[in-house]
Write an enzyme that holds these catalytic residues in place. Structure first.
Site, PDB file in Angstrom:
ATOM      1  N   ASN A   7       0.881  -1.168   0.000  1.00  0.00           N
ATOM      2  CA  ASN A   7       0.000   0.000   0.000  1.00  0.00           C
ATOM      3  C   ASN A   7       0.919   1.218   0.000  1.00  0.00           C
ATOM      4  OD1 ASN A   7      -1.813   2.010   0.445  1.00  0.00           O
ATOM      5  ND2 ASN A   7      -2.743   1.091   2.270  1.00  0.00           N
ATOM      6  N   ARG A  93      -2.411  -2.188  -3.581  1.00  0.00           N
ATOM      7  CA  ARG A  93      -3.665  -1.467  -3.372  1.00  0.00           C
ATOM      8  C   ARG A  93      -3.629  -0.238  -4.281  1.00  0.00           C
ATOM      9  NH1 ARG A  93      -5.435   2.600   1.353  1.00  0.00           N
ATOM     10  NH2 ARG A  93      -7.629   2.661   0.824  1.00  0.00           N
ATOM     11  N   HIS A 182     -12.710   2.143  -0.041  1.00  0.00           N
ATOM     12  CA  HIS A 182     -12.668   1.139   1.033  1.00  0.00           C
ATOM     13  C   HIS A 182     -13.277  -0.189   0.557  1.00  0.00           C
ATOM     14  CE1 HIS A 182     -12.714   4.342   4.481  1.00  0.00           C
ATOM     15  NE2 HIS A 182     -11.473   3.979   4.214  1.00  0.00           N
ATOM     16  N   HIS A 210     -17.310   1.073   7.838  1.00  0.00           N
ATOM     17  CA  HIS A 210     -15.860   1.082   8.043  1.00  0.00           C
ATOM     18  C   HIS A 210     -15.518   2.405   8.710  1.00  0.00           C
ATOM     19  CE1 HIS A 210     -11.571   0.258   6.967  1.00  0.00           C
ATOM     20  NE2 HIS A 210     -11.537   1.558   7.207  1.00  0.00           N
ATOM     21  N   ASN A 213      -9.730   6.206  10.488  1.00  0.00           N
ATOM     22  CA  ASN A 213      -9.402   7.605  10.234  1.00  0.00           C
ATOM     23  C   ASN A 213     -10.151   8.077   8.982  1.00  0.00           C
ATOM     24  OD1 ASN A 213      -8.118   9.876  11.137  1.00  0.00           O
ATOM     25  ND2 ASN A 213      -6.391   9.554   9.744  1.00  0.00           N
ATOM     26  N   ARG A 243     -11.363  14.689   7.429  1.00  0.00           N
ATOM     27  CA  ARG A 243     -12.194  15.054   6.266  1.00  0.00           C
ATOM     28  C   ARG A 243     -13.620  15.353   6.713  1.00  0.00           C
ATOM     29  NH1 ARG A 243     -10.945   9.694   3.184  1.00  0.00           N
ATOM     30  NH2 ARG A 243      -8.741   9.642   3.695  1.00  0.00           N
ATOM     31  N   ASN A 336     -13.246  -0.941  17.934  1.00  0.00           N
ATOM     32  CA  ASN A 336     -12.797  -0.705  19.318  1.00  0.00           C
ATOM     33  C   ASN A 336     -13.640   0.241  20.155  1.00  0.00           C
ATOM     34  OD1 ASN A 336     -10.257  -2.245  19.266  1.00  0.00           O
ATOM     35  ND2 ASN A 336      -9.745  -0.826  17.607  1.00  0.00           N
ATOM     36  N   GLU A 386      -7.815  -5.638   5.180  1.00  0.00           N
ATOM     37  CA  GLU A 386      -7.736  -5.280   3.761  1.00  0.00           C
ATOM     38  C   GLU A 386      -6.544  -5.952   3.087  1.00  0.00           C
ATOM     39  OE1 GLU A 386      -8.271  -1.133   5.270  1.00  0.00           O
ATOM     40  OE2 GLU A 386      -9.004  -0.795   3.242  1.00  0.00           O
TER      41      GLU A 386
HETATM   42  P1  AMP Z   1      -7.800   3.100  11.477  1.00  0.00           P
HETATM   43  O1  AMP Z   1      -7.692   4.221  10.488  1.00  0.00           O
HETATM   44  O2  AMP Z   1      -8.730   2.017  11.049  1.00  0.00           O
HETATM   45  O3  AMP Z   1      -6.465   2.568  11.937  1.00  0.00           O
HETATM   46  O4  AMP Z   1      -8.481   3.726  12.812  1.00  0.00           O
HETATM   47  C1  AMP Z   1      -7.877   4.785  13.500  1.00  0.00           C
HETATM   48  C2  AMP Z   1      -8.871   5.313  14.520  1.00  0.00           C
HETATM   49  O5  AMP Z   1      -9.242   4.259  15.420  1.00  0.00           O
HETATM   50  C3  AMP Z   1      -8.322   6.456  15.389  1.00  0.00           C
HETATM   51  O6  AMP Z   1      -9.309   7.451  15.532  1.00  0.00           O
HETATM   52  C4  AMP Z   1      -8.091   5.763  16.723  1.00  0.00           C
HETATM   53  O7  AMP Z   1      -8.194   6.691  17.774  1.00  0.00           O
HETATM   54  C5  AMP Z   1      -9.256   4.787  16.732  1.00  0.00           C
HETATM   55  N1  AMP Z   1      -9.057   3.749  17.748  1.00  0.00           N
HETATM   56  C6  AMP Z   1      -8.109   2.799  17.796  1.00  0.00           C
HETATM   57  N2  AMP Z   1      -8.230   2.071  18.946  1.00  0.00           N
HETATM   58  C7  AMP Z   1      -9.285   2.584  19.630  1.00  0.00           C
HETATM   59  C8  AMP Z   1      -9.919   2.280  20.879  1.00  0.00           C
HETATM   60  N3  AMP Z   1      -9.487   1.295  21.654  1.00  0.00           N
HETATM   61  N4  AMP Z   1     -10.998   3.026  21.247  1.00  0.00           N
HETATM   62  C9  AMP Z   1     -11.453   4.030  20.468  1.00  0.00           C
HETATM   63  N5  AMP Z   1     -10.894   4.358  19.280  1.00  0.00           N
HETATM   64  C10 AMP Z   1      -9.825   3.657  18.862  1.00  0.00           C
END
Ligand code: AMP
Length: 406
Positions: A7, A93, A182, A210, A213, A243, A336, A386
């Site tokens: 990626n 990707r 995505h 999904h 971020n 965004r 999470n 992914e």
């Molecule tokens: P990603 O782009 O899928 O890696 O997700 C990133 C987002 O997931 C960020 O906003 C992190 O703060 C959030 N995140 C990761 N772990 C947790 C958690 N245990 N509780 C709440 N948000 C989380």
């Protein structure tokens, strides 16, 4: 033999290497800050004894070519003691496949030209993907390389969902329409939901969320994407880390006139300074939640807005699908954050969607069911992968091409 997934972003390269047999992960890593004085590489690998080890190294890396050489050098050192390392195929990707790519494609000169031709549709993403492809083709010239497109899964959307109500000519001459992104994640969790529920994909209606971020929602009817929240670019739809998501298009002209900002500046604001960051100064949901607990008003607003937008999309896609078997939460936040899942489903009991509070906060890995016991609509938490999906599609495409060549 290994399947390597790449990626390649504008200033980072994320990669993972899978054993061809069973697609178990063998090594993975992330190189960040390409072009800066100090680029950081974190490489993890599974030793023959079954333990994960990690090396972190920092050095100046001028461009993607140096970046890939750095990764190959470090990963070569790391696997000095492991057995098989021959590469079966590389899966890349690629963010935008336009209308041209409904499926993953083996990369040859013609495919690469097509991907380059799509750069105007994804100027922030496709150039870095192309850079990664070019370097890997040079480094491993005899290894098949496959492009797996983020947009491909959504090419099943019907015209009523993918058209914007703009002059039709802009679709024909400039390709202005909803593409959606995505795709590998939505497709992966949809397959996982089908496997978990024991219902064939072509009999399953899902709303997949999904939430990372970047964030997007998809309505999946009988296994196929029929609508999704991201549009021509990944800017539309849900509120994201930086965004804005859905916005009155007139905001652009108003801002240009009122503040004298250029279109490039406004593009930067909407992509990098908006969303959760725009409202409360951070895109880290963990920090937002802890600030909410401490009574921070802006963090509360950001959280409320984020979840309210998700809830609106659940309602819209419920209507689009007519009946929904399951809602799937995935991505860093979706997997999470019990708080986000809870708030996004609040007040939906009337349409058969309600969470069980205890199940929602219970920790656990793998797929989890969190709906209230007797509820019509299942609510699932499914970890996305992914990279594994890209590896799987890469193996399938290369396998088909080999069968064809026989
Ligand atoms: P990603 O782009 O899928 O890696 O997700 C990133 C987002 O997931 C960020 O906003 C992190 O703060 C959030 N995140 C990761 N772990 C947790 C958690 N245990 N509780 C709440 N948000 C989380």
């Amino acid at each position: 033999m290994r399947v390597v997934v790449i990626n390649s972003g504008s200033s980072s390269i994320k990669y993972e290497s899978f054993n061809l047999n069973g697609l178990s992960s063998a090594a993975k890593g992330l190189l960040e800050c390409i072009g800066a004085a100090k680029s950081r590489l974190k490489h993890r690998w599974l030793t023959p004894a079954g333990a994960w080890e990690e090396i972190a190294e920092t050095r100046p890396v001028a461009d993607h070519r140096e970046g890939f050489s750095f990764i190959l050098e470090v990963s070569g050192r790391a696997r000095a003691d492991s057995a098989e390392t021959e590469v079966f195929a590389v899966g890349h990707r690629v963010v935008h496949g336009g209308e041209k790519f409904r499926e993953p494609a083996i990369i040859d000169d013609a495919t690469l030209r097509e991907i380059e031709a799509l750069i105007p549709l994804a100027p922030l993403h496709n150039p870095a993907n192309v850079r990664g492809i070019n370097v890997m083709r040079e480094l491993l010239p005899r290894v098949p390389q496959v492009a797996v497109f983020d947009t491909a899964f959504h090419q099943t959307m019907p015209p009523r969902a993918f058209h914007y109500a703009l002059p039709y000519d802009l679709y024909q001459s400039a390709g202005v329409r909803r593409y959606g992104f995505h795709g590998s994640s939505h497709y992966y969790v949809a397959k996982e939901a089908s496997r978990y529920l024991g219902i064939p994909s072509d009999k399953l209606n899902l709303i997949t969320l999904h939430l990372g971020n970047g964030a997007s929602a998809t309505a999946i009817e009988r296994g196929k994407s029929i609508d999704t929240s991201m549009g021509l670019t990944p800017l539309e739809g849900l509120i994201m880390g930086t965004r804005c998501g859905d916005l009155d298009p007139a905001v652009h002209f108003y801002l240009a006139r009122k503040t004298g900002r250029s279109f490039e500046e406004i593009e930067g604001i909407l992509n990098r300074e908006s969303g959760l960051t725009g409202i409360c100064g951070t895109n880290d949901m963990r920090e937002i939640q802890s600030r909410v607990s401490g009574g921070d008003v802006r963090a509360s607003l950001a959280l409320e807005m984020f979840c309210y937008r998700i809830k609106k999309y659940i309602g819209a896609y419920y209507a689009a699908l007519g009946s929904v078997d399951a809602i799937v939460f995935t991505g860093g936040i979706g997997e999470n954050s019990a708080v986000v899942r809870g708030k996004s489903c609040e007040g939906l009991a009337g349409i058969g969607i309600s969470l069980d509070g205890r199940r929602n906060i219970a920790s656990g890995s793998g797929i989890r069911e969190i709906q209230a016991e007797d509820d019509r609509v299942k609510i699932l938490v499914i970890p996305t992968d992914e990279e594994r999906e890209i590896a799987q599609q890469t193996v399938e495409v290369v396998g088909r091409a080999k069968d064809h060549g026989r």
